[in-house]
Structures are given as C-alpha cells and as structure tokens.
Design a protein around this motif. Sequence first.
Motif, PDB file in Angstrom:
ATOM      1  N   GLY A  68       0.806  -1.230   0.000  1.00  0.00           N
ATOM      2  CA  GLY A  68       0.000   0.000   0.000  1.00  0.00           C
ATOM      3  C   GLY A  68       0.831   1.269   0.000  1.00  0.00           C
ATOM      4  O   GLY A  68       2.050   1.245   0.225  1.00  0.00           O
ATOM      5  N   SER A  81      -1.218   4.410   1.102  1.00  0.00           N
ATOM      6  CA  SER A  81      -1.909   5.026   2.248  1.00  0.00           C
ATOM      7  C   SER A  81      -2.068   3.940   3.315  1.00  0.00           C
ATOM      8  O   SER A  81      -3.154   3.498   3.639  1.00  0.00           O
ATOM      9  CB  SER A  81      -3.266   5.587   1.822  1.00  0.00           C
ATOM     10  OG  SER A  81      -4.093   4.586   1.290  1.00  0.00           O
ATOM     11  N   THR A  82      -0.934   3.533   3.827  1.00  0.00           N
ATOM     12  CA  THR A  82      -0.887   2.381   4.725  1.00  0.00           C
ATOM     13  C   THR A  82      -1.394   2.746   6.121  1.00  0.00           C
ATOM     14  O   THR A  82      -1.025   3.791   6.664  1.00  0.00           O
ATOM     15  CB  THR A  82       0.572   1.902   4.824  1.00  0.00           C
ATOM     16  OG1 THR A  82       1.069   1.759   3.494  1.00  0.00           O
ATOM     17  CG2 THR A  82       0.681   0.576   5.526  1.00  0.00           C
ATOM     18  N   HIS A 126      -2.471   8.754  -4.291  1.00  0.00           N
ATOM     19  CA  HIS A 126      -2.339   7.874  -5.461  1.00  0.00           C
ATOM     20  C   HIS A 126      -2.181   8.632  -6.771  1.00  0.00           C
ATOM     21  O   HIS A 126      -2.071   8.018  -7.835  1.00  0.00           O
ATOM     22  CB  HIS A 126      -3.557   6.950  -5.578  1.00  0.00           C
ATOM     23  CG  HIS A 126      -3.631   5.900  -4.511  1.00  0.00           C
ATOM     24  ND1 HIS A 126      -4.704   5.076  -4.355  1.00  0.00           N
ATOM     25  CD2 HIS A 126      -2.747   5.543  -3.549  1.00  0.00           C
ATOM     26  CE1 HIS A 126      -4.499   4.244  -3.333  1.00  0.00           C
ATOM     27  NE2 HIS A 126      -3.315   4.520  -2.824  1.00  0.00           N
ATOM     28  N   GLN A 169      -9.106  10.011  -2.075  1.00  0.00           N
ATOM     29  CA  GLN A 169      -8.216   9.102  -2.797  1.00  0.00           C
ATOM     30  C   GLN A 169      -8.896   8.332  -3.934  1.00  0.00           C
ATOM     31  O   GLN A 169      -8.309   8.131  -4.989  1.00  0.00           O
ATOM     32  CB  GLN A 169      -7.628   8.116  -1.774  1.00  0.00           C
ATOM     33  CG  GLN A 169      -6.632   7.121  -2.318  1.00  0.00           C
ATOM     34  CD  GLN A 169      -6.096   6.243  -1.188  1.00  0.00           C
ATOM     35  OE1 GLN A 169      -5.234   6.652  -0.436  1.00  0.00           O
ATOM     36  NE2 GLN A 169      -6.610   5.035  -1.075  1.00  0.00           N
ATOM     37  N   GLU A 228      -3.844   3.457  -9.501  1.00  0.00           N
ATOM     38  CA  GLU A 228      -4.785   2.341  -9.648  1.00  0.00           C
ATOM     39  C   GLU A 228      -5.516   2.371 -10.983  1.00  0.00           C
ATOM     40  O   GLU A 228      -6.574   1.759 -11.146  1.00  0.00           O
ATOM     41  CB  GLU A 228      -5.770   2.324  -8.460  1.00  0.00           C
ATOM     42  CG  GLU A 228      -5.032   2.082  -7.140  1.00  0.00           C
ATOM     43  CD  GLU A 228      -5.950   1.830  -5.952  1.00  0.00           C
ATOM     44  OE1 GLU A 228      -7.177   2.024  -6.078  1.00  0.00           O
ATOM     45  OE2 GLU A 228      -5.425   1.430  -4.901  1.00  0.00           O
ATOM     46  N   ASP A 273     -13.585   6.379  -1.352  1.00  0.00           N
ATOM     47  CA  ASP A 273     -12.655   6.145  -0.249  1.00  0.00           C
ATOM     48  C   ASP A 273     -11.813   7.398  -0.088  1.00  0.00           C
ATOM     49  O   ASP A 273     -10.806   7.564  -0.785  1.00  0.00           O
ATOM     50  CB  ASP A 273     -11.761   4.930  -0.550  1.00  0.00           C
ATOM     51  CG  ASP A 273     -10.732   4.699   0.552  1.00  0.00           C
ATOM     52  OD1 ASP A 273     -10.824   5.389   1.598  1.00  0.00           O
ATOM     53  OD2 ASP A 273      -9.848   3.843   0.377  1.00  0.00           O
ATOM     54  N   ASP A 297     -11.213   0.506   6.673  1.00  0.00           N
ATOM     55  CA  ASP A 297      -9.970   0.010   6.062  1.00  0.00           C
ATOM     56  C   ASP A 297      -8.836   0.227   7.066  1.00  0.00           C
ATOM     57  O   ASP A 297      -8.528  -0.653   7.877  1.00  0.00           O
ATOM     58  CB  ASP A 297      -9.740   0.739   4.742  1.00  0.00           C
ATOM     59  CG  ASP A 297      -8.368   0.480   4.128  1.00  0.00           C
ATOM     60  OD1 ASP A 297      -7.662  -0.406   4.613  1.00  0.00           O
ATOM     61  OD2 ASP A 297      -7.989   1.180   3.157  1.00  0.00           O
ATOM     62  N   LEU A 338     -13.072  -3.875   5.276  1.00  0.00           N
ATOM     63  CA  LEU A 338     -12.247  -4.041   4.085  1.00  0.00           C
ATOM     64  C   LEU A 338     -11.265  -5.173   4.359  1.00  0.00           C
ATOM     65  O   LEU A 338     -10.693  -5.242   5.445  1.00  0.00           O
ATOM     66  CB  LEU A 338     -11.478  -2.755   3.758  1.00  0.00           C
ATOM     67  CG  LEU A 338     -10.918  -2.740   2.337  1.00  0.00           C
ATOM     68  CD1 LEU A 338     -12.033  -2.447   1.342  1.00  0.00           C
ATOM     69  CD2 LEU A 338      -9.805  -1.713   2.165  1.00  0.00           C
ATOM     70  N   LYS A 398      -7.798  -6.732   3.247  1.00  0.00           N
ATOM     71  CA  LYS A 398      -6.544  -6.640   2.488  1.00  0.00           C
ATOM     72  C   LYS A 398      -5.605  -7.673   3.092  1.00  0.00           C
ATOM     73  O   LYS A 398      -5.249  -7.561   4.285  1.00  0.00           O
ATOM     74  CB  LYS A 398      -5.929  -5.249   2.647  1.00  0.00           C
ATOM     75  CG  LYS A 398      -6.606  -4.135   1.855  1.00  0.00           C
ATOM     76  CD  LYS A 398      -6.014  -2.787   2.260  1.00  0.00           C
ATOM     77  CE  LYS A 398      -6.405  -1.674   1.302  1.00  0.00           C
ATOM     78  NZ  LYS A 398      -6.057  -0.336   1.866  1.00  0.00           N
ATOM     79  N   ARG A 423      -4.098  -3.687  -3.358  1.00  0.00           N
ATOM     80  CA  ARG A 423      -3.373  -2.528  -2.824  1.00  0.00           C
ATOM     81  C   ARG A 423      -3.006  -1.608  -3.985  1.00  0.00           C
ATOM     82  O   ARG A 423      -3.017  -2.015  -5.145  1.00  0.00           O
ATOM     83  CB  ARG A 423      -2.068  -2.954  -2.098  1.00  0.00           C
ATOM     84  CG  ARG A 423      -2.247  -3.814  -0.876  1.00  0.00           C
ATOM     85  CD  ARG A 423      -3.219  -3.269   0.148  1.00  0.00           C
ATOM     86  NE  ARG A 423      -2.920  -1.957   0.712  1.00  0.00           N
ATOM     87  CZ  ARG A 423      -2.552  -1.725   1.977  1.00  0.00           C
ATOM     88  NH1 ARG A 423      -2.380  -2.746   2.812  1.00  0.00           N
ATOM     89  NH2 ARG A 423      -2.360  -0.495   2.426  1.00  0.00           N
ATOM     90  N   SER A 424      -2.635  -0.376  -3.664  1.00  0.00           N
ATOM     91  CA  SER A 424      -2.249   0.531  -4.750  1.00  0.00           C
ATOM     92  C   SER A 424      -0.959   0.075  -5.415  1.00  0.00           C
ATOM     93  O   SER A 424      -0.756   0.274  -6.609  1.00  0.00           O
ATOM     94  CB  SER A 424      -2.130   1.960  -4.236  1.00  0.00           C
ATOM     95  OG  SER A 424      -1.255   2.020  -3.126  1.00  0.00           O
ATOM     96  N   LYS A 484     -12.706  -4.425  -4.779  1.00  0.00           N
ATOM     97  CA  LYS A 484     -12.151  -3.330  -5.582  1.00  0.00           C
ATOM     98  C   LYS A 484     -10.756  -3.720  -6.024  1.00  0.00           C
ATOM     99  O   LYS A 484      -9.951  -4.215  -5.228  1.00  0.00           O
ATOM    100  CB  LYS A 484     -12.174  -2.001  -4.826  1.00  0.00           C
ATOM    101  CG  LYS A 484     -11.376  -1.954  -3.531  1.00  0.00           C
ATOM    102  CD  LYS A 484     -11.298  -0.514  -3.005  1.00  0.00           C
ATOM    103  CE  LYS A 484     -10.359  -0.390  -1.822  1.00  0.00           C
ATOM    104  NZ  LYS A 484     -10.156   0.987  -1.363  1.00  0.00           N
TER     105      LYS A 484
HETATM  106  P1  PGA Z   1      -3.389   1.659  -0.415  1.00  0.00           P
HETATM  107  O1  PGA Z   1      -4.788   2.235  -0.882  1.00  0.00           O
HETATM  108  O2  PGA Z   1      -3.219   0.319  -1.019  1.00  0.00           O
HETATM  109  O3  PGA Z   1      -2.414   2.675  -0.919  1.00  0.00           O
HETATM  110  O4  PGA Z   1      -3.441   1.605   1.088  1.00  0.00           O
HETATM  111  C1  PGA Z   1      -5.954   1.480  -0.926  1.00  0.00           C
HETATM  112  C2  PGA Z   1      -6.978   1.951   0.062  1.00  0.00           C
HETATM  113  O5  PGA Z   1      -6.755   2.890   0.858  1.00  0.00           O
HETATM  114  O6  PGA Z   1      -8.054   1.358   0.110  1.00  0.00           O
END
Ligand code: PGA
Length: 458
Positions: A40, A42-43, A164, A172, A216, A251, A335, A358, A360, A389-390, A411
Amino acid sequence: MPSYIKAISAQQRLDSRGNPTVQVVLESDKGTFRSLVPSGASTGAHEAVELRDGDKSVYGGKGVTKAVGNVNNVIGPALIEKKFDLAKDLGKIDQFMRDLDGTPNKAKLGANAILGVSMAASRAGAAAQGVPLYEFLRKEAGVDANAPYVLPVPFFNVLNGGVHSGNTMAFQEIMLAPTGATSFAEALQFGAEAYHTLKTVISQKFGGPATGIGDEGGFAPPITKPEEAFDLLGEAVSQAGRTGKFQYAMDPASSEFFDSAKGTYDTGFKDKSPNVHSSQQMQNLYKSLVAKYPIALLEDPFAEDDWASWTAFTAATVGADTTIGGRPPPELVGDDLLVTNVERVKEAAEKKACNSMLLKINQIGTITEAIAAANLAFSYGWSVFVSHRSGETTDDFVADITVALNTGHLKSGAPARGERIAKYNRLMDIEDELKAAGKKSIYAGEHFSHPVKTVKQV
Ligand code: PGA
Ligand code: ZN
C-alpha cells in the motif's frame, strides 16, 4: 497421501509502482506454486509490518532483501522440517510462522515474507486437494457447501486522488459499481465502456493531457472537490447509455489528511492550501454528497483512530432507521480503521463504529487470519469488501478469496493496467468455470452487501 513442501525460495521482484516486493516459489509433489506480495501507499498505522531494507542508496530504501532472506533462511527450512500436510494444514502453517516471528505485528520476519509463503501454501493446498484455489479457501473459511457461489460487483476506481495521484483532489478513490449488470462479464463490459467514455468527457473538459492516470489506473484530472468527481461520473454513465446501471463509492482515505492533535481534516493537503474541517463538518459533507449522488459505499470517511467520529456517523446513518436522499445510507467500510485484524474488528463492533470490513491480505499477513477477520465481521452482520493494494502485481489471489468468502464485492482499481485487470480477468475465468461445471452461481448486483443471505431469503 499427504502433500509436503519440498522446497521454498523467495526473490526480490518489482510491483506496479516499480518498488521491490517479495516473490515466493513453493514446490510440492503437485508442482510449483508462486505468489507476489502487494504493497500500500496510504498504509494504516495498525497494519502488520512490511519489512523494508532501509538502505537509501538502493531502491530509495525500499529493498526487500531482508524479507527475502527470512523466507530463504528462516521460514523455508523450518517449514520443510515440520512436514505439514499442504492439503489440510494451512492454519497450522500460518500459526507456525506467527510463532516463529514471535511479535504481535510480524515485525521480525516481515508480513511481506510471511504472506508470500501463506499465499503460495494456499495454492499448493488447492493442488493437493485437486480443487481450484477459491474452492480450497471456501472450505478453509467453513462456508456452507450448499451456498451458491457469488461473483462480486467490481468497484472500479476510475478517479484517483489522495496519495495515489498528482492532482489536487484530497479524496483518494472515486468508484463506479455496475450493480445493474446481470453477470460479472457484463459488469466488466459496462465498467470498461464507462471508463472509456469518462476519458472522452475529461478530455473534452480539460484537454488531452488531463487523461493521465494514477496508481490504480483511474484518471487524475485537475479537480479538487468531490462534487466535481461525481459530476464527471454522472456524465460518463449517461453518455455511455447506462443510467441507473451504476452506483458510486468513495474512499477519502482520510487518515492521510487528519490532524490528530487538533482532531481536524485538511482537504487542502495536496497543494498545501489549508482547507480545514471539523469532524462535524466532514460528517455534513458526506451526508450532502450521499443525498445528492447514488453513493452506495463510503470507506474510511474518518481517520484510523478517530473512533468518536466513526461512532457518531454510524449512529446517524446506518445505525438509524433512516434514508438519505431517498436511498438507504451507504455501507460504512473500515480500512485503516480495522486493518483486517480481529482485535480491531472486535473493538469497532463494541464501539458500533462501522458496518463493513475491508479485507486486504497484506494488512494482517496470513490467509487464515484474513479469513478469521472476515468471518468475525460476518458474525456481526457486517459485510466484507475485498481489496487490492495501490502497489500491486499480476498475482490474482484476491479474486479467489472474494469468491471463496461470497463477499459480493471487491475493488481492484480501474478496468485498466495489467495488475488491476489480472484480478478481473481471473473472476471472468471463475464465472465461466462455475457455469461449465454446472455449479450454482449468482452475480451479486444490487445485493452486493449481503448476497447470500439475500438469496436464502428469496
Ligand atoms: P493503499 O490504498 O493500497 O495505498 O493503502 C488502498 C486503500 O486505501 O483502500
Ligand atoms: Zn482505503
């Protein structure tokens, strides 16, 4: 006959942003199984630790040779010695790696090292059972064998902002969800057509150079306000001749612009022209957007530790017996708030902070823990929304986990760029495969939040 791990190795490869990531190659008597780990931007602060080398002179410090070394020298040899049966021991394999790491957040060996092995072991497990990956994961999750298979609504992130892309839109992700399609393949068609129409709309409004894309695959035109984004979607959908076939989602990834000392949100953070909002102002902004546009899903409207705002907004929307703009309130997805972690999911349930999780896989670092978090979320009556992930690769694992868990929506970015399309193409393969095998499958459509329960009630 049990199926054992014969060899495990890892290598440093690149992700879709050109940053290093971990590849794992696992060999068993059934063949060779690979995985590539996503990453990611925006971790969330509470995510499991992605181990990076930190040597600024190489890949800007983003190398993953330590994580690779941990697979090659620590995890691999220890797992081979344990002689786990790949057909039935995924839970034990994942637990063994957690114990080997010994930290609560996988900081020692790296969630990127551990996840790569967990993914490859899942694929080897499916081969050991002689079933597709989604079938293997479905059994791991304990899904009712009589439940129909659910093909998800793809939420296409067609406008990229936040961290992003380089435009000044704070939010985002702005997504298009073809809930009015009748199959996954048709959803892809509707999405791709609307995406191309959106490109034309943007080009006519802002000129050709504005049709560049973000991480993305969504466009990143020079817009700032969310209203401008949703108006662009409206034009694209209408010009594509699909009015009523799409709902929208967003989001904001608001942890990126939250000031925790002041408890405020700065939507001007991208061009450093402050536009500061209180929590109440943000809540009002979201409500006005939801009243004006068909927004079916809202992810991370508030920051990862701004619990009070989450709880207040949930009480005023999904927690109240109310409609907004004549429609039910949007699903509220956590998330960064939940990071696919059972402890955070529990806390959010206690605080009545949201109604959707969410998922991930790299936020938590093993497949069994991701499944456990999803099952806990389902137990609260929440929905589960699967996410890429981005920073991605062509690994399509998340497509299978989406079908396995009957989550009804995922997504994976815009319908463009190979690493995004890999997941969508895999889902089309699964749809065809289920049809050919005569297995009962449905496209989640309008029922994306709770597709199976809805079907059972019918
Ligand atoms: P990220 O973005 O993979 O950069 O965290 C995806 C999200 O925020 O959902
Ligand atoms: Zn998010």
